[in-house]
Motif scaffolding. Structure first.
Motif, PDB file in Angstrom:
ATOM      1  N   ALA A 154      -2.130   0.306  12.629  1.00  0.00           N
ATOM      2  CA  ALA A 154      -1.850   1.443  11.747  1.00  0.00           C
ATOM      3  C   ALA A 154      -2.408   2.739  12.325  1.00  0.00           C
ATOM      4  O   ALA A 154      -1.840   3.805  12.158  1.00  0.00           O
ATOM      5  CB  ALA A 154      -2.427   1.184  10.360  1.00  0.00           C
ATOM      6  N   THR A 200      -5.173  -4.410   3.076  1.00  0.00           N
ATOM      7  CA  THR A 200      -3.858  -5.050   3.149  1.00  0.00           C
ATOM      8  C   THR A 200      -3.902  -6.322   3.990  1.00  0.00           C
ATOM      9  O   THR A 200      -3.097  -7.218   3.777  1.00  0.00           O
ATOM     10  CB  THR A 200      -2.806  -4.101   3.762  1.00  0.00           C
ATOM     11  N   GLU A 256       2.618  -6.345   8.430  1.00  0.00           N
ATOM     12  CA  GLU A 256       1.601  -7.413   8.499  1.00  0.00           C
ATOM     13  C   GLU A 256       2.205  -8.735   8.031  1.00  0.00           C
ATOM     14  O   GLU A 256       2.036  -9.779   8.666  1.00  0.00           O
ATOM     15  CB  GLU A 256       0.410  -7.082   7.588  1.00  0.00           C
ATOM     16  N   SER A 266      -8.563   7.437   7.335  1.00  0.00           N
ATOM     17  CA  SER A 266      -8.170   6.687   8.522  1.00  0.00           C
ATOM     18  C   SER A 266      -6.718   6.913   8.898  1.00  0.00           C
ATOM     19  O   SER A 266      -6.299   6.578   9.988  1.00  0.00           O
ATOM     20  CB  SER A 266      -8.423   5.201   8.295  1.00  0.00           C
ATOM     21  N   ASN A 319       2.364   2.128  12.047  1.00  0.00           N
ATOM     22  CA  ASN A 319       2.697   2.883  10.843  1.00  0.00           C
ATOM     23  C   ASN A 319       3.369   4.171  11.299  1.00  0.00           C
ATOM     24  O   ASN A 319       2.684   5.130  11.660  1.00  0.00           O
ATOM     25  CB  ASN A 319       1.444   3.184  10.031  1.00  0.00           C
ATOM     26  N   HIS A 357       4.645   6.252   9.595  1.00  0.00           N
ATOM     27  CA  HIS A 357       4.298   7.318   8.650  1.00  0.00           C
ATOM     28  C   HIS A 357       2.843   7.752   8.811  1.00  0.00           C
ATOM     29  O   HIS A 357       2.347   8.542   8.024  1.00  0.00           O
ATOM     30  CB  HIS A 357       4.552   6.860   7.208  1.00  0.00           C
ATOM     31  N   LYS A 358       2.145   7.207   9.767  1.00  0.00           N
ATOM     32  CA  LYS A 358       0.812   7.734  10.074  1.00  0.00           C
ATOM     33  C   LYS A 358       0.836   8.319  11.483  1.00  0.00           C
ATOM     34  O   LYS A 358       0.561   9.479  11.683  1.00  0.00           O
ATOM     35  CB  LYS A 358      -0.236   6.631   9.969  1.00  0.00           C
ATOM     36  N   GLY A 386       3.407  -0.547   6.707  1.00  0.00           N
ATOM     37  CA  GLY A 386       2.411  -1.307   7.444  1.00  0.00           C
ATOM     38  C   GLY A 386       2.181  -2.693   6.864  1.00  0.00           C
ATOM     39  O   GLY A 386       2.194  -3.697   7.578  1.00  0.00           O
ATOM     40  N   ALA A 387       1.988  -2.756   5.550  1.00  0.00           N
ATOM     41  CA  ALA A 387       1.700  -4.047   4.933  1.00  0.00           C
ATOM     42  C   ALA A 387       2.896  -4.995   5.058  1.00  0.00           C
ATOM     43  O   ALA A 387       2.720  -6.202   5.244  1.00  0.00           O
ATOM     44  CB  ALA A 387       1.328  -3.860   3.464  1.00  0.00           C
ATOM     45  N   HIS A 436      -8.839  -3.492   6.871  1.00  0.00           N
ATOM     46  CA  HIS A 436      -8.140  -2.792   5.793  1.00  0.00           C
ATOM     47  C   HIS A 436      -7.725  -3.828   4.740  1.00  0.00           C
ATOM     48  O   HIS A 436      -7.376  -4.956   5.079  1.00  0.00           O
ATOM     49  CB  HIS A 436      -6.900  -2.124   6.397  1.00  0.00           C
ATOM     50  N   CYS A 478       0.873  -1.167   0.000  1.00  0.00           N
ATOM     51  CA  CYS A 478       0.000   0.000   0.000  1.00  0.00           C
ATOM     52  C   CYS A 478       0.911   1.218   0.000  1.00  0.00           C
ATOM     53  O   CYS A 478       1.113   1.860  -1.018  1.00  0.00           O
ATOM     54  CB  CYS A 478      -0.887  -0.078   1.236  1.00  0.00           C
ATOM     55  N   THR A 479       1.523   1.524   1.148  1.00  0.00           N
ATOM     56  CA  THR A 479       2.548   2.547   1.179  1.00  0.00           C
ATOM     57  C   THR A 479       3.774   2.025   0.440  1.00  0.00           C
ATOM     58  O   THR A 479       4.268   0.950   0.758  1.00  0.00           O
ATOM     59  CB  THR A 479       2.905   2.883   2.639  1.00  0.00           C
ATOM     60  N   ASP A 492      -3.814  -4.915  13.864  1.00  0.00           N
ATOM     61  CA  ASP A 492      -3.359  -3.916  12.899  1.00  0.00           C
ATOM     62  C   ASP A 492      -3.333  -2.575  13.626  1.00  0.00           C
ATOM     63  O   ASP A 492      -4.373  -1.989  13.920  1.00  0.00           O
ATOM     64  CB  ASP A 492      -4.335  -3.893  11.715  1.00  0.00           C
TER      65      ASP A 492
HETATM   66  C1  LIG Z   1      -2.500   2.316   6.172  1.00  0.00           C
HETATM   67  C2  LIG Z   1      -3.021   1.092   6.752  1.00  0.00           C
HETATM   68  C3  LIG Z   1      -2.419  -0.159   6.483  1.00  0.00           C
HETATM   69  C4  LIG Z   1      -1.295  -0.357   5.506  1.00  0.00           C
HETATM   70  O1  LIG Z   1      -0.125   0.293   5.854  1.00  0.00           O
HETATM   71  P1  LIG Z   1       0.924   0.694   4.724  1.00  0.00           P
HETATM   72  O2  LIG Z   1       2.020   1.372   5.461  1.00  0.00           O
HETATM   73  O3  LIG Z   1       0.231   1.594   3.770  1.00  0.00           O
HETATM   74  O4  LIG Z   1       1.380  -0.563   4.065  1.00  0.00           O
HETATM   75  C5  LIG Z   1      -2.925  -1.268   7.098  1.00  0.00           C
HETATM   76  N1  LIG Z   1      -3.976  -1.194   7.913  1.00  0.00           N
HETATM   77  C6  LIG Z   1      -4.597  -0.017   8.195  1.00  0.00           C
HETATM   78  C7  LIG Z   1      -5.765   0.005   9.132  1.00  0.00           C
HETATM   79  C8  LIG Z   1      -4.140   1.168   7.623  1.00  0.00           C
HETATM   80  O5  LIG Z   1      -4.760   2.327   7.892  1.00  0.00           O
END
Ligand SMILES: *Cc1c(COP(=O)(O)O)cnc(C)c1O
Length: 593
Positions: free
Chosen positions: A465, A389, A358, A293, A487, A489-490, A354-355, A387, A118-119, A463
């Motif tokens: 994230a 992913t 996972e 999100s 994450n 980056h979030k 994030g992915a 999500h 995803c990212t 998860d």
């Molecule tokens: C963004 C997100 C992911 C994926 O993370 P990436 O860093 O984009 O791979 C997985 N689960 C949730 C709930 C997310 O918001």
């Protein structure tokens, strides 16, 4: 990272074409700078080409972030993950760019997706692209010729010295040298502030790149002379140096012919071009960024500054550990802070998003089951609210996915979950649960959900994230999860760069800590290190993933402190998010602050 480029023999290449006759597909790994002077893989008959774009102006950063690339012939393009942009016409007849293939995304195809990514590395891909825009095809060829020339000068000098033997292989930027004592040569280079790669006790390789100078080559001559006087300089040898690229492999076809790569070759022209592009974007300069999100934060300038410091950015991922003490200290401190925040015992800083976290977390669970003789446990329960992913990652791990529904409010249907867990109890591997869910719901039955999974022999993957909704209030560890990704980056301020880079460290409970990923060149593992490691293998090319962007999250946590991180509670004192496990305050404090 600057890769070593060796060539298969011409015979081997003919065999590669032969592969097609036998129904075998050919994947080639390559280096973009080398391709300015080498016949491209497509012309050699490759079906798929992969590599890193780090060389195109992106710092090493102790391993990343860097953009990789994957290219394929027309025949396979519909199987490519991600989106493909095509050229079309707009209603006024002007050429327009159109998203030609969007449905490959894991959000839409879920467990049928061809990738869980995803990212990605959008920002780094843009940096590499702008490097090509600025230099253009001729500039790139000049850089490639110079790098090849430096390697050739080095090889010629060693032949003149006669103290070691240069292997008679075609090369682009990396020269392989046989010597009596590889370690002694590497030690002498080290004293001159150069790291060489030791292949075995009698072989070293030396790689050159755009930043190498003739003076560096002179220093190398002194190292390899082993005390013998050097009677020439790199500069004096240069006129005698010839290309080491076999004539059949020299590039003849043009490249980067689009006008973009042939227009902006001065700094002010490039600046204006970049500024025009930037002006088309809606950013924090204009408004808030309306993303759902993702609990993303303001990226403070002071958090971003360390990324540009040479002591962070100019380090090779396989540099000796004693040269990277600052990084090591940061990894340890950050790992422990993230453990405290998540309520876990050990943290891996290897996954790049994030992915990737996972995938790493599910592989940890898999390794745990295998170690207990439960290799048959491969069922992963995933609520439909997850999500995209989540199912894509479980599919990448070869798991069988069992979906579970939600009620009208978006809560997981606990009775359905119980039935699914009981029906699959002999083969249950894991539950993947997003908390709070992608609908923004704090599942009230989350501890019951975790208990049902544990009672049926499964592990709980949370998860994390959207960890911003938990930081300082509750934690995956205290709720009952066994592993989660964050994450950075979030939740922890790394800018999302239009889709990446990111970092997706995973935290685990003690029983899973031994299985965290390691690395074949630089041993890694959990932070803090568990007593006995049985690593699942390796998840990222670099030992600590995209290490260069970790100072952003580290300085964010440092500046916020435990009170500042729990901002939600301060602004909503009446909010009782998670009954009794809401912590009054976090028990950690930042080292030195
Ligand atoms: C963004 C997100 C992911 C994926 O993370 P990436 O860093 O984009 O791979 C997985 N689960 C949730 C709930 C997310 O918001």
């Amino acid at each position: 990272m600057s890769s070593s480029v060796g060539f298969p023999s011409l015979d081997a290449l003919i065999d590669a074409t032969d592969a097609h006759a036998h129904g075998v597909k050919v994947v080639m790994a390559t280096d973009l700078l080398a391709l300015a002077v080498l016949k491209p893989p497509g012309e050699l008959g490759a079906d798929i080409v992969v590599g890193s774009a780090q060389r195109f102006g992106v710092p090493m950063g102790y391993g990343g972030p860097h953009a990789a690339f994957l290219a394929t012939s027309q025949e396979y393009k519909r199987m490519m993950p991600g989106r493909i942009i095509g050229v079309s016409m707009d209603s006024t007849g002007k050429p327009a760019l159109r998203m030609a293939m969007q449905t490959r995304e894991q959000h839409i195809r879920r467990d049928k997706a061809t990738s869980n990514i995803c990212t990605a590395q959008a920002l780094l891909a843009n940096m590499a692209a702008m490097y090509a825009v600025y230099h253009g095809p001729e500039g790139l060829k000049a850089i490639a010729d110079r790098v090849h020339g430096l390697a050739g000068t080095f090889a010629l000098g060693l032949k003149k010295l006669g103290t070691v033997t240069v292997q008679e292989l075609p090369f682009f930027d990396t020269v392989k040298v046989n010597c009596d004592d590889a370690q002694a040569i590497a030690d002498a280079a080290y004293k001159n502030e150069m790291n060489l790669r030791i292949l075995d006790s009698n072989t070293v390789t030396v790689s050159f790149d755009e930043t190498t100078t003739l003076e560096d080559v002179d220093k190398l001559f002194n190292v390899f002379a082993c005390g013998k006087p050097v009677t020439f300089s790199a500069e004096s040898l240069a006129p005698e140096v010839h290309s080491a690229i076999p004539s059949g492999l020299v590039r003849e076809s043009p490249y980067l012919t689009h006008q973009i790569f042939n227009s902006y070759h001065t700094e002010h022209e490039l600046l204006r071009y970049l500024h025009r592009l930037q002006a088309k974007d809606l950013s924090l300069c204009h408004s808030m960024i309306p993303l759902g999100s993702c609990t993303m934060k303001l990226n403070a300038t002071v958090e971003m500054m360390p990324v540009t410091w040479p002591s962070f950015s100019d380090i090779h991922p396989f540099a000796p550990l004693e040269q990277t003490q600052g990084y090591q200290e940061m990894f340890n401190n950050l790992g422990e802070l993230l453990c405290t925040i998540t309520g876990f015992d050990s943290m891996s800083l290897q996954p790049n998003a994030g992915a990737a976290g996972e995938y790493a977390g599910l592989m940890v669970i898999r390794a745990y089951h295998i170690a207990r003789g439960d290799s048959h446990r491969n069922v992963c329960i995933i609520p439909v609210s997850a999500h995209g992913t989540n199912p894509a990652s479980a599919a990448m791990c070869g798991m069988k996915i069992v979906p579970v529904g939600t009620d009208a409010k978006g809560n997981i249907n606990i009775e359905e979950l119980r039935k699914a867990a009981e029906a699959h109890k002999d083969n249950l591997s894991a539950l993947m649960v997003t908390y709070p869910s992608t609908h923004g719901v704090y599942e009230e039955g989350i501890d019951e959900i975790c208990k049902i999974i544990h009672d049926n022999g499964g592990q709980v993957y949370m998860d994390g994230a959207n960890m911003n909704a938990q930081v300082g209030l509750t934690s995956p560890g205290s709720i009952g999860a066994d592993v989660c990704h964050l994450n950075l980056h979030k939740t922890f301020c790394i800018p999302h760069g239009g889709g990446g880079p990111g970092m997706g460290p995973i935290g685990v409970k003690k029983h899973l800590a031994p299985f965290l990923p390691s690395h074949p060149v630089v041993a890694t593992g959990g932070i803090p290190a568990p007593e006995e490691a049985q690593p699942l293998g390796t998840i990222s090319a670099a030992p600590w993933g995209s290490a260069l962007i970790l100072p952003i999250s580290y300085s964010y946590i440092a500046m916020m402190g435990s009170k500042g991180l729990t901002c939600f509670k301060d602004s909503h004192p009446e909010c009782k998010l998670y009954g009794e496990t809401v912590r009054e305050s976090l028990s950690y404090s930042f080292p030195r602050c």
